[in-house]
Motif scaffolding. Sequence first.
Motif, PDB file in Angstrom:
ATOM      1  N   VAL A 128       0.858  -1.185   0.000  1.00  0.00           N
ATOM      2  CA  VAL A 128       0.000   0.000   0.000  1.00  0.00           C
ATOM      3  C   VAL A 128       0.892   1.231   0.000  1.00  0.00           C
ATOM      4  O   VAL A 128       1.834   1.329   0.788  1.00  0.00           O
ATOM      5  CB  VAL A 128      -0.932   0.033   1.231  1.00  0.00           C
ATOM      6  N   SER A 129       0.592   2.151  -0.904  1.00  0.00           N
ATOM      7  CA  SER A 129       1.327   3.415  -0.966  1.00  0.00           C
ATOM      8  C   SER A 129       0.373   4.558  -0.678  1.00  0.00           C
ATOM      9  O   SER A 129      -0.827   4.463  -0.923  1.00  0.00           O
ATOM     10  CB  SER A 129       1.922   3.626  -2.355  1.00  0.00           C
ATOM     11  N   VAL A 130       0.945   5.634  -0.177  1.00  0.00           N
ATOM     12  CA  VAL A 130       0.157   6.837   0.021  1.00  0.00           C
ATOM     13  C   VAL A 130       0.694   7.891  -0.951  1.00  0.00           C
ATOM     14  O   VAL A 130       1.894   8.042  -1.122  1.00  0.00           O
ATOM     15  CB  VAL A 130       0.185   7.303   1.496  1.00  0.00           C
ATOM     16  N   VAL A 131      -0.234   8.552  -1.623  1.00  0.00           N
ATOM     17  CA  VAL A 131       0.124   9.527  -2.640  1.00  0.00           C
ATOM     18  C   VAL A 131      -0.162  10.921  -2.107  1.00  0.00           C
ATOM     19  O   VAL A 131      -1.249  11.193  -1.588  1.00  0.00           O
ATOM     20  CB  VAL A 131      -0.691   9.292  -3.938  1.00  0.00           C
ATOM     21  N   GLU A 132       0.830  11.788  -2.228  1.00  0.00           N
ATOM     22  CA  GLU A 132       0.671  13.174  -1.792  1.00  0.00           C
ATOM     23  C   GLU A 132       1.339  14.046  -2.846  1.00  0.00           C
ATOM     24  O   GLU A 132       2.567  14.059  -2.966  1.00  0.00           O
ATOM     25  CB  GLU A 132       1.341  13.385  -0.423  1.00  0.00           C
ATOM     26  N   GLY A 133       0.536  14.719  -3.622  1.00  0.00           N
ATOM     27  CA  GLY A 133       1.072  15.479  -4.754  1.00  0.00           C
ATOM     28  C   GLY A 133       1.747  14.516  -5.713  1.00  0.00           C
ATOM     29  O   GLY A 133       1.159  13.536  -6.150  1.00  0.00           O
ATOM     30  N   ARG A 134       3.012  14.784  -6.010  1.00  0.00           N
ATOM     31  CA  ARG A 134       3.746  13.894  -6.920  1.00  0.00           C
ATOM     32  C   ARG A 134       4.477  12.804  -6.166  1.00  0.00           C
ATOM     33  O   ARG A 134       5.188  12.000  -6.753  1.00  0.00           O
ATOM     34  CB  ARG A 134       4.768  14.708  -7.705  1.00  0.00           C
ATOM     35  N   ASP A 135       4.361  12.862  -4.867  1.00  0.00           N
ATOM     36  CA  ASP A 135       5.094  11.946  -4.023  1.00  0.00           C
ATOM     37  C   ASP A 135       4.274  10.683  -3.772  1.00  0.00           C
ATOM     38  O   ASP A 135       3.074  10.767  -3.524  1.00  0.00           O
ATOM     39  CB  ASP A 135       5.353  12.654  -2.680  1.00  0.00           C
ATOM     40  N   GLU A 136       4.924   9.543  -3.830  1.00  0.00           N
ATOM     41  CA  GLU A 136       4.258   8.297  -3.470  1.00  0.00           C
ATOM     42  C   GLU A 136       5.211   7.495  -2.608  1.00  0.00           C
ATOM     43  O   GLU A 136       6.362   7.284  -2.972  1.00  0.00           O
ATOM     44  CB  GLU A 136       3.884   7.507  -4.737  1.00  0.00           C
ATOM     45  N   ARG A 137       4.742   7.063  -1.444  1.00  0.00           N
ATOM     46  CA  ARG A 137       5.618   6.250  -0.603  1.00  0.00           C
ATOM     47  C   ARG A 137       4.868   5.049  -0.054  1.00  0.00           C
ATOM     48  O   ARG A 137       3.685   5.122   0.277  1.00  0.00           O
ATOM     49  CB  ARG A 137       6.212   7.068   0.536  1.00  0.00           C
ATOM     50  N   VAL A 138       5.597   3.948   0.036  1.00  0.00           N
ATOM     51  CA  VAL A 138       5.017   2.705   0.541  1.00  0.00           C
ATOM     52  C   VAL A 138       4.725   2.871   2.033  1.00  0.00           C
ATOM     53  O   VAL A 138       5.580   3.327   2.793  1.00  0.00           O
ATOM     54  CB  VAL A 138       5.980   1.534   0.316  1.00  0.00           C
ATOM     55  N   CYS A 139       3.519   2.553   2.461  1.00  0.00           N
ATOM     56  CA  CYS A 139       3.179   2.705   3.873  1.00  0.00           C
ATOM     57  C   CYS A 139       2.724   1.414   4.540  1.00  0.00           C
ATOM     58  O   CYS A 139       2.538   1.382   5.756  1.00  0.00           O
ATOM     59  CB  CYS A 139       2.133   3.802   4.059  1.00  0.00           C
ATOM     60  N   ALA A 140       2.551   0.351   3.778  1.00  0.00           N
ATOM     61  CA  ALA A 140       2.172  -0.921   4.398  1.00  0.00           C
ATOM     62  C   ALA A 140       2.456  -2.077   3.450  1.00  0.00           C
ATOM     63  O   ALA A 140       2.470  -1.909   2.225  1.00  0.00           O
ATOM     64  CB  ALA A 140       0.688  -0.918   4.781  1.00  0.00           C
ATOM     65  N   ALA A 141       2.690  -3.252   4.025  1.00  0.00           N
ATOM     66  CA  ALA A 141       2.909  -4.467   3.240  1.00  0.00           C
ATOM     67  C   ALA A 141       2.149  -5.600   3.906  1.00  0.00           C
ATOM     68  O   ALA A 141       2.101  -5.684   5.140  1.00  0.00           O
ATOM     69  CB  ALA A 141       4.394  -4.805   3.177  1.00  0.00           C
ATOM     70  N   THR A 142       1.534  -6.448   3.087  1.00  0.00           N
ATOM     71  CA  THR A 142       0.801  -7.595   3.645  1.00  0.00           C
ATOM     72  C   THR A 142       1.250  -8.898   2.988  1.00  0.00           C
ATOM     73  O   THR A 142       1.739  -8.913   1.866  1.00  0.00           O
ATOM     74  CB  THR A 142      -0.723  -7.467   3.412  1.00  0.00           C
ATOM     75  N   LEU A 143       1.043  -9.974   3.736  1.00  0.00           N
ATOM     76  CA  LEU A 143       1.215 -11.336   3.228  1.00  0.00           C
ATOM     77  C   LEU A 143      -0.035 -12.078   3.680  1.00  0.00           C
ATOM     78  O   LEU A 143      -0.411 -11.987   4.848  1.00  0.00           O
ATOM     79  CB  LEU A 143       2.493 -11.949   3.810  1.00  0.00           C
ATOM     80  N   GLN A 144      -0.666 -12.795   2.759  1.00  0.00           N
ATOM     81  CA  GLN A 144      -2.060 -13.190   2.956  1.00  0.00           C
ATOM     82  C   GLN A 144      -2.321 -14.609   2.437  1.00  0.00           C
ATOM     83  O   GLN A 144      -1.784 -14.994   1.394  1.00  0.00           O
ATOM     84  CB  GLN A 144      -2.880 -12.193   2.137  1.00  0.00           C
ATOM     85  N   THR A 145      -3.143 -15.346   3.133  1.00  0.00           N
ATOM     86  CA  THR A 145      -3.556 -16.676   2.678  1.00  0.00           C
ATOM     87  C   THR A 145      -5.024 -16.638   2.283  1.00  0.00           C
ATOM     88  O   THR A 145      -5.865 -16.168   3.046  1.00  0.00           O
ATOM     89  CB  THR A 145      -3.367 -17.729   3.793  1.00  0.00           C
TER      90      THR A 145
END
Lengths: 160, 160, 160, 160
Positions: A128-145
Amino acid sequence: MSEHAGQPTKSSGGHDAGERVQASFARQGLMRLLGAEVVEVGEGTCVVEVPFAEGITQQESYFHGAVTGAIADTAGGYAAMTLAPPDREVLTVEYKVNFLAPAHGEKLVARGEVVTAGRRLFVCRAEVSVVEGRDERVCAATLQTISLSPARAPDRKPGT
Amino acid sequence: MSEHAGQPTKSSGGHDAGERVQASFARQGLMRLLGAEVVEVGEGTCVVEVPFAEGITQQESYFHGAVTGAIADTAGGYAAMTLAPPDREVLTVEYKVNFLAPAHGEKLVARGEVVTAGRRLFVCRAEVSVVEGRDERVCAATLQTISLSPARAPDRKPGT
Amino acid sequence: MSEHAGQPTKSSGGHDAGERVQASFARQGLMRLLGAEVVEVGEGTCVVEVPFAEGITQQESYFHGAVTGAIADTAGGYAAMTLAPPDREVLTVEYKVNFLAPAHGEKLVARGEVVTAGRRLFVCRAEVSVVEGRDERVCAATLQTISLSPARAPDRKPGT
Amino acid sequence: MSEHAGQPTKSSGGHDAGERVQASFARQGLMRLLGAEVVEVGEGTCVVEVPFAEGITQQESYFHGAVTGAIADTAGGYAAMTLAPPDREVLTVEYKVNFLAPAHGEKLVARGEVVTAGRRLFVCRAEVSVVEGRDERVCAATLQTISLSPARAPDRKPGT
């Protein structure tokens, strides 16, 4: 189990995975409440976005972690649906989410993908990334069954 | 990081953990949107409930997995807050949730508790049950890592 | 906490991360017992291998899941060490491992990488593959939280 | 998948779960290598112990985290086996482990229990304690997903 699909779309007139994903998504009340949208569906991938809104943040305009978790789970689950036989239900068995950075911005984007597709179980991950203006940064990662189950018989009265 | 508290309540008029939990919870827009409530706060424990409502379910009146995850995370995080020094922020580093049964009923109840309380990291767990009439069954379990951070200076202009 | 390093190498003669990783690894009795080796160290990455041996498999020549988990944890932890200040201990707070396929082959290879590097917490992931002849297939995936702690003073008597 | 059982004991002379667990455990090379033992089997529970030994520790006599993870996974998996039909294989789909305290002592004890037993999936948890003299402290907690599969036909040559 957490369901992505409930009773699966009976794919009348097309086995298209994108259609099935959109039809299932449209039935999810919570996704509407959050303002989330499926913006892209590929083979084994799915992208879900949710724009900033007061009700789904915390104080200081941070997206709530539960929203982050919800769209990551959803993106991974629908990524699985694109590779699942149309008569199968796609259920989340479990997931783990790591919160990597404060989610401050205009939009959250969850990119889900299938890691391995088994006969009964899929493993997926999402970022999951969060977008702010032209900036995008990863804010979460999941591993799922994800589990594939035979669709349950719809619980309806005869004649309806 | 997913925040439970943002800047912690400056405990005006009491270091009481229950007050801090309720004050922090009241600032969480998403919890309001879901209709969730903190119904019990103990030493190292917290119980969060959310009643059935159309917007937070899937078709067929199942609670959405994201709601289950959200209140489990919240119950665990606030359980941690009850044992944390008042000047610390309580952040969720990560959690894992297993969905154990379909969440069909009138009410979801998440019971969070601290497993171990370290100086900088807490480990918590929560169990979520769904209540239907007199019946209550466990529908999810979480294991969660919480971080205690020094409270950030509030980002505000002087005089406000 | 699960330690990768114990008290960190005091980097006598070089702050080189690769050296620190190899020195720390060499002190790990279990890695020797399993026959594991660090075969590659990069900036934020680490590759650990373990060849087939009777004692670390199950019947039918499958690698035991605990071996898979062990080298994935190790690869992620040492990937973190390459980006950590030399005076910090690198500890595993927690990890989640998904087993994706039976681990049947001559060699297990765990590739760890740092997802995000914070001041006190790192998030890492690893993928484990099993190699059989020319074939290589992913058999496990992990998502892991690593803590950086100030090195503890060595527990020794004065004058030694 | 990580297997607890490989091909299940064909319960010659008794459907007793304890016997099945011990027979399966005896075939696990790694458990022997670690010196682990199943010391108790109940209905939906299993306790695994491993005494201190040089090869399975780190420097400073701490048990290695991989050993902790291994016996927790094993205790949970065999707890599941006690409730599984005798003709099913018990496989670990995934687990998450939190390390709660340094594992320093004479003995590690992992207590596994079934949280929910489904038709195809079980969820189990385990707590690992380290024993030092009269002192016992919890040092790890796991949450685990177990899959029940139809036993595979044994892969053997005719006449053997």
